[in-house]
Design a protein around this motif. Structure first.
Motif, PDB file in Angstrom:
ATOM      1  N   VAL A 231       0.675  -1.078   0.060  1.00 27.46           N
ATOM      2  CA  VAL A 231      -0.074  -0.066   0.034  1.00 27.46           C
ATOM      3  C   VAL A 231       0.956   1.419  -0.081  1.00 27.46           C
ATOM      4  O   VAL A 231       1.929   1.292   0.409  1.00 27.46           O
ATOM      5  CB  VAL A 231      -1.011  -0.058   1.275  1.00 27.46           C
ATOM      6  N   ARG A 232       0.535   2.291  -0.717  1.00 25.78           N
ATOM      7  CA  ARG A 232       0.905   3.572  -0.840  1.00 25.78           C
ATOM      8  C   ARG A 232      -0.100   4.585  -0.433  1.00 25.78           C
ATOM      9  O   ARG A 232      -1.136   4.524  -0.833  1.00 25.78           O
ATOM     10  CB  ARG A 232       1.579   3.823  -2.127  1.00 25.78           C
ATOM     11  N   PRO A 233       0.576   5.538   0.187  1.00 23.16           N
ATOM     12  CA  PRO A 233      -0.353   6.681   0.565  1.00 23.16           C
ATOM     13  C   PRO A 233      -1.265   7.473  -0.959  1.00 23.16           C
ATOM     14  O   PRO A 233      -0.350   7.662  -1.599  1.00 23.16           O
ATOM     15  CB  PRO A 233       0.686   7.693   1.278  1.00 23.16           C
ATOM     16  N   SER A 234      -2.379   7.552  -0.699  1.00 23.03           N
ATOM     17  CA  SER A 234      -3.026   8.213  -1.709  1.00 23.03           C
ATOM     18  C   SER A 234      -3.215   9.655  -1.508  1.00 23.03           C
ATOM     19  O   SER A 234      -3.406  10.362  -2.440  1.00 23.03           O
ATOM     20  CB  SER A 234      -4.480   7.586  -1.894  1.00 23.03           C
ATOM     21  N   SER A 235      -3.183  10.167  -0.366  1.00 20.31           N
ATOM     22  CA  SER A 235      -3.176  11.699  -0.165  1.00 20.31           C
ATOM     23  C   SER A 235      -1.766  12.309   0.024  1.00 20.31           C
ATOM     24  O   SER A 235      -0.854  11.687   0.546  1.00 20.31           O
ATOM     25  CB  SER A 235      -4.216  11.863   0.763  1.00 20.31           C
ATOM     26  N   GLY A 236      -1.737  13.539  -0.280  1.00 16.60           N
ATOM     27  CA  GLY A 236      -0.550  14.541   0.055  1.00 16.60           C
ATOM     28  C   GLY A 236      -0.471  14.710   1.649  1.00 16.60           C
ATOM     29  O   GLY A 236      -1.175  14.339   2.533  1.00 16.60           O
ATOM     30  N   LEU A 237       0.641  15.810   1.870  1.00 13.55           N
ATOM     31  CA  LEU A 237       0.850  15.977   3.089  1.00 13.55           C
ATOM     32  C   LEU A 237      -0.320  16.835   3.589  1.00 13.55           C
ATOM     33  O   LEU A 237      -0.600  17.905   2.954  1.00 13.55           O
ATOM     34  CB  LEU A 237       2.155  16.690   3.269  1.00 13.55           C
TER      35      LEU A 237
END
Length: 303
Positions: A231-237
């Motif tokens: 899994v990778r993050p879908s949203s930014g900081l």
């Protein structure tokens, strides 16, 4: 009088206690922090064997540029990668001094070992401190991320990270388009640092924390673990969710926030040729903060 019960530990703390008892048998002490693992991620006996496994991965062989966290356990990897002609981007301790670019084409061969040291990579003539914008200007594109940490589970999740702040680095580089959303990530760890939490009577972790990056590979001296479809993050900081003290002490975060503010100013057409009235209006506090932030960051780097 009954004895009071010990304070309840959350599952991640329980896993860390389990790992600590074994890791101390194999870890190499730090010259400043001894065996205080909450201040550094230790190198360990036979870590070179884990590096041997990593350099056999196709993701390593085809990579030109690596993002590597500043861990003692990755010193041998940094040296091997430089010997192999690969560029390295290495964060400084807790990103307090931003990032250092190590380009073996610009480092004398006799200095490659020094360049692999956390205390050596910032010496004159070795590495270069570059801002996020400067890394972008140099067309840096990360092909592989390598991280250390204190505790991992067998599903590729970083349970206890240490001081590398890898997930912040990932978010920064993703937002600046310095890496792709599917750029592979590999972790190097001792076998004692890899835990199956279900064997400790704990529920299995899943990658569900905001910003969590699941590893593609975990390499130990004895084993190679490959995680399918990490899994990778879908949203930014989300700057509103960041600790204000952390933002204050991490220049790359300040730089990105300043860049975002500048982009918002430009998108508002405040300085557009057809918006003379808007361009004459005084800057808002947030707009002025964004411009000042970028200027302050850039003044800290040698062009």
């Amino acid at each position: 009088m009954t004895k009071s019960e010990p304070p309840h530990l959350d599952p991640r703390q329980q896993m860390w206690q389990h790992v600590h008892r074994e890791l101390v048998k194999y870890a190499k002490p730090d010259s400043r922090f001894h065996y205080d693992f909450l201040h550094f991620t230790p190198d360990f006996h036979n870590s070179a064997l884990a590096v041997d496994r990593l350099v056999q991965l196709p993701a390593y062989r085809t990579a030109s540029t690596l993002l590597v966290t500043p861990e003692n356990s990755l010193e041998e990897l940094r040296y091997r990668a430089l010997k192999d002609g690969k560029k390295l981007v290495v964060g400084t301790y807790r990103l307090r001094r931003g990032f250092v670019l190590l380009n073996p084409a610009r480092i004398e061969e006799k200095d490659l070992r020094v360049a692999s040291w956390l205390d050596g990579m910032e010496r004159q003539g070795i590495g270069r401190h570059l801002s996020l914008a400067q890394l972008q200007d140099e067309h840096i594109s990360v092909d592989l991320c390598v991280l250390g940490g204190l505790v991992f589970n067998t599903n590729g999740i970083v349970v206890f990270e240490g001081h590398g702040l890898f997930e912040i680095q990932w978010a920064l580089f993703k937002e600046m388009k310095l890496l792709r959303p599917n750029t592979p990530c590999a972790a190097i760890a001792h076998d004692s640092q890899l835990v199956d939490e279900t064997k400790l009577g704990l529920d299995a972790f899943s990658p569900d924390k905001p910003g969590e990056v699941q590893c593609d590979y975990i390499l130990t001296p004895d084993k190679t673990f490959e995680i399918k479809e990490p899994v990778r993050p879908s949203s930014g900081l989300n700057f509103d969710a960041l600790d204000p003290e952390g933002l204050e002490n991490i220049p790359p975060l300040q730089e990105l926030k300043g860049i975002r503010m500048m982009e918002q100013i430009m998108e508002s057409d405040r300085f557009g040729a057809n918006n003379e009235k808007a361009s004459e209006m005084p800057l808002s506090p947030d707009e002025q903060a964004g411009i000042s932030m970028v200027e302050r960051i850039m003044q800290g780097f040698k062009m």
